[in-house]
Design a protein around this motif. Structure first.
Motif, PDB file in Angstrom:
ATOM      1  N   MET A 195      24.007  80.183   6.365  1.00 17.66           N
ATOM      2  CA  MET A 195      25.084  81.095   6.074  1.00 17.66           C
ATOM      3  C   MET A 195      24.741  82.447   6.710  1.00 17.66           C
ATOM      4  O   MET A 195      23.677  82.998   6.475  1.00 17.66           O
ATOM      5  N   LYS A 196      25.639  82.943   7.515  1.00 15.25           N
ATOM      6  CA  LYS A 196      25.470  84.263   8.123  1.00 15.25           C
ATOM      7  C   LYS A 196      25.930  85.330   7.140  1.00 15.25           C
ATOM      8  O   LYS A 196      26.772  85.062   6.282  1.00 15.25           O
ATOM      9  N   ASN A 197      25.352  86.521   7.281  1.00 21.55           N
ATOM     10  CA  ASN A 197      25.798  87.615   6.430  1.00 21.55           C
ATOM     11  C   ASN A 197      25.687  88.948   7.168  1.00 21.55           C
ATOM     12  O   ASN A 197      24.984  89.051   8.179  1.00 21.55           O
ATOM     13  N   SER A 198      26.376  89.917   6.654  1.00 24.00           N
ATOM     14  CA  SER A 198      26.354  91.259   7.242  1.00 24.00           C
ATOM     15  C   SER A 198      25.750  92.274   6.275  1.00 24.00           C
ATOM     16  O   SER A 198      26.112  93.452   6.295  1.00 24.00           O
ATOM     17  N   ILE A 199      24.817  91.821   5.459  1.00 21.76           N
ATOM     18  CA  ILE A 199      24.215  92.706   4.456  1.00 21.76           C
ATOM     19  C   ILE A 199      23.549  93.905   5.114  1.00 21.76           C
ATOM     20  O   ILE A 199      23.734  95.038   4.676  1.00 21.76           O
ATOM     21  N   LYS A 200      22.792  93.671   6.175  1.00 23.68           N
ATOM     22  CA  LYS A 200      22.085  94.767   6.830  1.00 23.68           C
ATOM     23  C   LYS A 200      23.069  95.811   7.366  1.00 23.68           C
ATOM     24  O   LYS A 200      22.853  97.016   7.215  1.00 23.68           O
ATOM     25  N   VAL A 201      24.152  95.358   7.960  1.00 27.95           N
ATOM     26  CA  VAL A 201      25.169  96.261   8.499  1.00 27.95           C
ATOM     27  C   VAL A 201      25.833  97.046   7.370  1.00 27.95           C
ATOM     28  O   VAL A 201      25.983  98.271   7.446  1.00 27.95           O
ATOM     29  N   GLU A 202      26.234  96.326   6.318  1.00 31.10           N
ATOM     30  CA  GLU A 202      26.883  96.983   5.181  1.00 31.10           C
ATOM     31  C   GLU A 202      25.942  97.971   4.497  1.00 31.10           C
ATOM     32  O   GLU A 202      26.351  99.051   4.077  1.00 31.10           O
ATOM     33  N   ARG A 203      24.686  97.596   4.413  1.00 35.70           N
ATOM     34  CA  ARG A 203      23.677  98.467   3.800  1.00 35.70           C
ATOM     35  C   ARG A 203      23.525  99.757   4.619  1.00 35.70           C
ATOM     36  O   ARG A 203      23.451 100.855   4.061  1.00 35.70           O
ATOM     37  N   ALA A 204      23.517  99.610   5.939  1.00 34.03           N
ATOM     38  CA  ALA A 204      23.384 100.780   6.817  1.00 34.03           C
ATOM     39  C   ALA A 204      24.588 101.715   6.673  1.00 34.03           C
ATOM     40  O   ALA A 204      24.429 102.943   6.703  1.00 34.03           O
ATOM     41  N   LYS A 205      25.779 101.141   6.510  1.00 37.47           N
ATOM     42  CA  LYS A 205      26.988 101.965   6.328  1.00 37.47           C
ATOM     43  C   LYS A 205      26.871 102.849   5.095  1.00 37.47           C
ATOM     44  O   LYS A 205      27.407 103.956   5.053  1.00 37.47           O
ATOM     45  N   LYS A 206      26.190 102.327   4.075  1.00 36.81           N
ATOM     46  CA  LYS A 206      26.014 103.071   2.816  1.00 36.81           C
ATOM     47  C   LYS A 206      24.721 103.891   2.804  1.00 36.81           C
ATOM     48  O   LYS A 206      24.388 104.530   1.807  1.00 36.81           O
ATOM     49  N   ASN A 207      23.977 103.822   3.936  1.00 34.54           N
ATOM     50  CA  ASN A 207      22.712 104.542   4.059  1.00 34.54           C
ATOM     51  C   ASN A 207      21.735 104.159   2.941  1.00 34.54           C
ATOM     52  O   ASN A 207      21.103 105.022   2.319  1.00 34.54           O
ATOM     53  N   LEU A 208      21.631 102.860   2.684  1.00 30.81           N
ATOM     54  CA  LEU A 208      20.743 102.336   1.648  1.00 30.81           C
ATOM     55  C   LEU A 208      19.555 101.616   2.281  1.00 30.81           C
ATOM     56  O   LEU A 208      19.718 100.893   3.264  1.00 30.81           O
ATOM     57  N   THR A 209      18.386 101.794   1.709  1.00 33.38           N
ATOM     58  CA  THR A 209      17.233 100.996   2.115  1.00 33.38           C
ATOM     59  C   THR A 209      17.326  99.648   1.407  1.00 33.38           C
ATOM     60  O   THR A 209      18.120  99.476   0.462  1.00 33.38           O
ATOM     61  N   GLN A 210      16.486  98.717   1.824  1.00 33.71           N
ATOM     62  CA  GLN A 210      16.441  97.433   1.119  1.00 33.71           C
ATOM     63  C   GLN A 210      16.055  97.661  -0.339  1.00 33.71           C
ATOM     64  O   GLN A 210      16.619  97.043  -1.237  1.00 33.71           O
ATOM     65  N   ALA A 211      15.120  98.567  -0.570  1.00 33.83           N
ATOM     66  CA  ALA A 211      14.679  98.858  -1.944  1.00 33.83           C
ATOM     67  C   ALA A 211      15.813  99.470  -2.767  1.00 33.83           C
ATOM     68  O   ALA A 211      15.978  99.123  -3.947  1.00 33.83           O
ATOM     69  N   ASP A 212      16.582 100.375  -2.158  1.00 35.18           N
ATOM     70  CA  ASP A 212      17.715 100.986  -2.864  1.00 35.18           C
ATOM     71  C   ASP A 212      18.718  99.922  -3.294  1.00 35.18           C
ATOM     72  O   ASP A 212      19.167  99.901  -4.439  1.00 35.18           O
TER      73      ASP A 212
END
Length: 68
Positions: free
Chosen positions: A1-18
């Motif tokens: 399954m593909k996802n865009s979590i990294k892209v969406e996370r970057a849009k919100k300026n969130l780290t993986q930990a955040d």
């Protein structure tokens, strides 16, 4: 399954930990999802969609191999 979590996370300026803290999982879980090694539960997918203010289908995409 593909996802865009990294892209969406970057849009919100969130780290993986955040993001992990916001959805109550470990940073390693976020990393595994971004790498396509972990498919989240429906509840976790809904939490992510809520954080990113979008629908699940905008974040997750089934690949042909997911049907087999």
């Amino acid at each position: 399954m593909k996802n865009s979590i990294k892209v969406e996370r970057a849009k919100k300026n969130l780290t993986q930990a955040d993001l992990a803290k916001l959805v109550n999982v470990s940073r390693q879980t976020i990393n595994s999802m971004e790498l396509g090694k972990y498919v989240p539960s429906t509840v976790l997918a809904l939490r992510l969609a809520s954080i990113f203010e979008t629908d699940i289908e905008s974040i997750f995409t089934l690949e042909e191999s997911d049907w087999k």
